[in-house]
Design a protein around this motif. Structure first.
Motif, short mmCIF file in Angstrom:
data_model
loop_
_atom_site.label_atom_id
_atom_site.label_comp_id
_atom_site.label_asym_id
_atom_site.label_seq_id
_atom_site.Cartn_x
_atom_site.Cartn_y
_atom_site.Cartn_z
N LYS A 137 0.91 -1.11 -0.11
CA LYS A 137 0.16 0.04 -0.56
C LYS A 137 0.95 1.67 0.06
N LYS A 138 0.33 2.49 -0.07
CA LYS A 138 1.07 3.87 -0.63
C LYS A 138 0.61 4.75 0.91
N PHE A 139 2.48 4.54 1.11
CA PHE A 139 2.81 5.06 2.82
C PHE A 139 2.29 6.51 2.74
N ASP B 78 8.34 17.01 8.81
CA ASP B 78 8.81 16.79 7.62
C ASP B 78 10.12 15.47 8.02
N TRP B 79 9.64 14.41 8.26
CA TRP B 79 10.33 12.67 8.56
C TRP B 79 10.91 12.50 7.71
N TYR B 80 9.54 13.05 5.90
CA TYR B 80 10.20 11.91 5.27
C TYR B 80 11.41 12.72 4.32
N THR B 81 12.03 14.96 4.98
CA THR B 81 12.95 14.81 3.56
C THR B 81 14.20 14.89 4.26
N VAL B 82 13.80 14.26 5.34
CA VAL B 82 14.97 13.53 5.31
C VAL B 82 15.37 12.56 5.76
N GLY B 83 17.01 12.00 4.85
CA GLY B 83 16.83 10.70 4.87
C GLY B 83 16.77 9.98 3.17
N ASN B 84 17.12 8.55 3.08
CA ASN B 84 16.00 7.74 1.92
C ASN B 84 15.50 6.86 2.38
N GLY C 156 12.72 6.07 0.55
CA GLY C 156 12.58 5.13 -0.46
C GLY C 156 10.89 5.46 -1.15
N LEU C 157 10.51 6.48 -0.91
CA LEU C 157 8.88 6.89 -1.27
C LEU C 157 9.05 7.42 -2.25
N GLU C 158 8.30 7.63 -3.12
CA GLU C 158 7.91 8.58 -4.06
C GLU C 158 6.70 9.61 -4.03
N VAL C 159 7.58 10.89 -3.50
CA VAL C 159 7.26 12.03 -2.67
C VAL C 159 6.28 13.07 -3.46
N GLU C 160 5.43 13.61 -3.10
CA GLU C 160 4.39 14.55 -4.48
C GLU C 160 5.69 15.62 -4.81
N ALA C 161 5.21 15.94 -5.89
CA ALA C 161 6.38 17.85 -5.65
C ALA C 161 5.82 18.69 -4.62
N ASP C 162 5.12 18.58 -4.13
CA ASP C 162 4.57 19.72 -3.18
C ASP C 162 4.20 19.09 -2.03
N ALA C 163 4.95 18.01 -1.66
CA ALA C 163 4.18 17.19 -0.66
C ALA C 163 4.14 18.00 0.68
N ALA C 164 5.63 18.69 0.51
CA ALA C 164 6.85 19.70 1.71
C ALA C 164 5.93 20.93 1.34
N LEU C 165 4.82 21.38 0.86
CA LEU C 165 4.04 22.69 1.22
C LEU C 165 3.03 22.64 2.02
#
Length: 74
Positions: free
Chosen positions: A3-5, A47-53, A55-64
């Motif tokens: 499933k998508k995380f 902002d846990w997914y912005t640091v490290g690898n 292996g997730l495909e993050v949306e372009a605007d997910a950080a916003l």
């Protein structure tokens, strides 16, 4: 297929994040232990997914997004 995380779940405390089953915290079916596995946002912040690898495909605007998951203006 896994499933998508979710990056920002609304109530991460209600779910065990230890496997792809995403069981309710009070009804874990996988035998992942006596307690649920926490979502990375609970441990590391929103902002846990912005640091490290991860292996997730993050949306372009997910950080916003704000703390409620609403997309912020650019």
């Amino acid at each position: 297929m896994a499933k998508k995380f979710p990056l920002h779940p609304k109530h991460p405390e209600r779910i065990c994040w230890g496997c792809d089953r995403y069981c309710a915290a009070d009804a874990m079916a996988c035998g992942n232990g006596s307690d649920r596995s926490m979502h990375p946002a609970e441990l590391l912040g929103d902002d846990w997914y912005t640091v490290g690898n991860w292996g997730l495909e993050v949306e372009a605007d997910a950080a916003l997004r704000d703390a409620n998951g609403k997309v912020l203006e650019r």
